[in-house]
Scaffold this motif. Structure first.
Motif, short mmCIF file in Angstrom:
data_model
loop_
_atom_site.label_atom_id
_atom_site.label_comp_id
_atom_site.label_asym_id
_atom_site.label_seq_id
_atom_site.Cartn_x
_atom_site.Cartn_y
_atom_site.Cartn_z
N ILE A 55 0.84 -1.20 0.00
CA ILE A 55 0.00 0.00 0.00
C ILE A 55 0.87 1.25 0.00
N GLU A 56 1.96 1.23 0.75
CA GLU A 56 2.84 2.40 0.83
C GLU A 56 3.52 2.66 -0.52
N PRO B 6 0.59 9.81 -5.30
CA PRO B 6 0.39 10.59 -4.07
C PRO B 6 -0.93 11.32 -3.98
N LEU B 7 -1.60 11.53 -5.10
CA LEU B 7 -2.87 12.26 -5.07
C LEU B 7 -4.05 11.39 -4.60
N LEU B 8 -3.82 10.11 -4.43
CA LEU B 8 -4.92 9.22 -4.04
C LEU B 8 -5.24 9.30 -2.55
N ASP B 9 -4.26 9.59 -1.72
CA ASP B 9 -4.43 9.55 -0.26
C ASP B 9 -4.62 10.96 0.26
N MET B 10 -5.88 11.37 0.54
CA MET B 10 -6.16 12.77 0.84
C MET B 10 -6.84 13.00 2.18
N PRO C 34 0.10 15.88 -0.72
CA PRO C 34 1.28 16.42 -1.42
C PRO C 34 1.24 17.94 -1.44
N LYS C 35 2.41 18.55 -1.21
CA LYS C 35 2.49 20.00 -1.14
C LYS C 35 2.48 20.64 -2.53
N LEU C 36 2.97 19.89 -3.52
CA LEU C 36 3.03 20.41 -4.88
C LEU C 36 2.26 19.48 -5.81
N PRO C 37 1.79 19.99 -6.94
CA PRO C 37 1.14 19.10 -7.91
C PRO C 37 2.06 17.95 -8.27
N ALA C 38 1.49 16.75 -8.26
CA ALA C 38 2.31 15.56 -8.52
C ALA C 38 1.73 14.78 -9.68
N SER C 39 2.61 14.11 -10.38
CA SER C 39 2.17 13.21 -11.45
C SER C 39 2.69 11.81 -11.13
#
Length: 403
Positions: free
Chosen positions: A133-134, A141-145, A152-157
């Motif tokens: 899972i980790e 990173p955008l999935l876990d909110m 995430p502090k910055l937009p991530a892809s």
């Protein structure tokens, strides 16, 4: 290795007692031998009674626990330290142990959920492609909110390549339930491609293998604590709310599954030089796992004796369970005549509470703590014997076996 010589010593003793009825013993751990990290005093006394003058077990012994956050050699070392007796890894069955026999999944890319060294455990069981899972969270990173501090502090892809998930293995209760629930749902509703949007028209659900169905377990606290069964209940509820369908399991492992008891009998018989055991004594503290499982296995053994050609899968579906069983590629022979369940009062079971079979059917359904896919039948949760503690259970066993 000392493990190998230990098993030989056990067999030599058993062969000298061939005139007596051949018996094997299955011990639960939490609530029977320990409470949290503390040994229950009756456990040490009980095991002294099970040893001969050479400190060898008088019967084949296997420890069957729904714990699953460690390797079985680590659990064997821990039990050896607590009981001051040499316990071999071959004497330990963890909730995930039968996974090594489900070889059809070993080449699939599996997502694993739980605690402990999961990647190492999963590979030891034979799986070749493992994602935690980790790791999934790090790649997406955008999935876990839910936790604002972990967003995430910055937009991530997403990172460049990530394998398609082909199956899910749930080992035990995770630490961050919200993260695991979210990411497991993302994988289930995208058919293994969590970077995609949910697909409401998925033709089939990804295979899910779940280990340990315990709703609760007994530690040092006055009352039982949440177990993996509680997490499964949450996962099933979320899936049903989002899809309108029931989450399906390819296999449910650990007690009370038949496959776990078949595997445990296999290990007992190996200690007995593959000689048939007449009676298996299963000692536990939980009606819905230890007693249900032992009684279900006893029913299975009875059916096997009357219909030797019946397959494991058919029997499993016809004896108290609606679980779709993944059939192991290695055949396990169930040859014991009976499995007797012994309930102790040092763990989950409260002797002040009536057994489910003593209640009205409506009340029994209200308090049923078994998994959703298990059927509550009064005879499956009625122990063969109820005793105070594990020492009393061993006294009963020795009396029954006339030693």
């Amino acid at each position: 290795m000392w493990c190998h010589s230990f098993l030989k010593q056990t067999v030599r003793f058993s062969s000298r007692c061939a005139a007596s009825r051949q018996a094997g013993v299955l011990f639960d751990v939490d609530g029977v031998l320990v409470r949290g990290g503390s040994l229950i005093p009756a456990a040490r006394r009980a095991f002294k009674k099970l040893l001969d003058q050479n400190n060898n077990f008088m019967f084949p012994v296997v420890f069957v626990t729904n714990a699953g956050s460690c390797q079985r050699q680590d659990k064997a070392m821990h039990l050896s330290h607590l009981l001051d007796i040499k316990i071999a890894p071959e004497q330990v069955v963890l909730s995930h142990s039968p996974l090594q026999m489900l070889k059809s999944f070993h080449q699939k890319c599996v997502l694993v959920s739980g605690q402990g060294p999961l990647t190492d455990i999963t590979r030891t069981l034979g799986f070749q492609k493992v994602v935690s899972i980790e790791q999934l969270r790090e790649h997406h990173p955008l999935l876990d909110m839910v936790d604002h501090n972990r967003r995430p502090k910055l937009p991530a892809s997403p990172l460049q390549t990530f394998p398609k998930i082909e199956a899910i293995v749930l080992f035990g209760e995770p630490i961050r339930w919200e993260t695991n629930l979210q990411l497991l749902m993302d994988v289930l509703l995208t058919n293994g491609s969590p970077a995609s949007a949910y697909d409401p028209q998925l033709p089939a659900q990804l295979p899910v293998l779940a280990c340990n169905m315990d709703l609760m377990w007994m530690a040092e606290a006055p009352s039982p604590r949440f177990g993996h069964g509680m997490f499964l209940l949450c996962l099933e509820s979320v899936y049903r709310k989002l899809t309108g369908r029931e989450l399906q399991y390819q296999a449910l492992l650990g007690k009370p599954s038949l496959l776990t008891y078949q595997y445990a009998e296999h290990l007992l018989r190996l200690q007995n030089h593959n000689h048939k055991l007449t009676t298996i004594y299963a000692i536990g503290d939980n009606l819905m796992t230890d007693i249900y499982g032992a009684n279900l296995y006893n029913r299975y053994l009875a059916q096997q004796h009357t219909a030797m050609t019946t397959s494991t899968k058919l029997v499993a579906q016809g004896t108290g369970s609606h679980v779709t069983m993944a059939v192991p590629e290695e055949e396990l022979v169930s040859a014991a005549a009976e499995c007797r369940s012994i309930l102790v009062c040092t763990g989950v079971y409260n002797p002040r509470s009536p057994l489910p079979s003593d209640q009205s059917s409506n009340a029994a359904e209200t308090v049923f703590h078994g998994h959703r896919d298990l059927v509550l039948e009064p005879d499956l949760v009625e122990p063969s014997h109820v005793v105070e503690d594990v020492e009393a259970a061993i006294d009963l066993l020795l009396q029954q076996e006339i030693l």
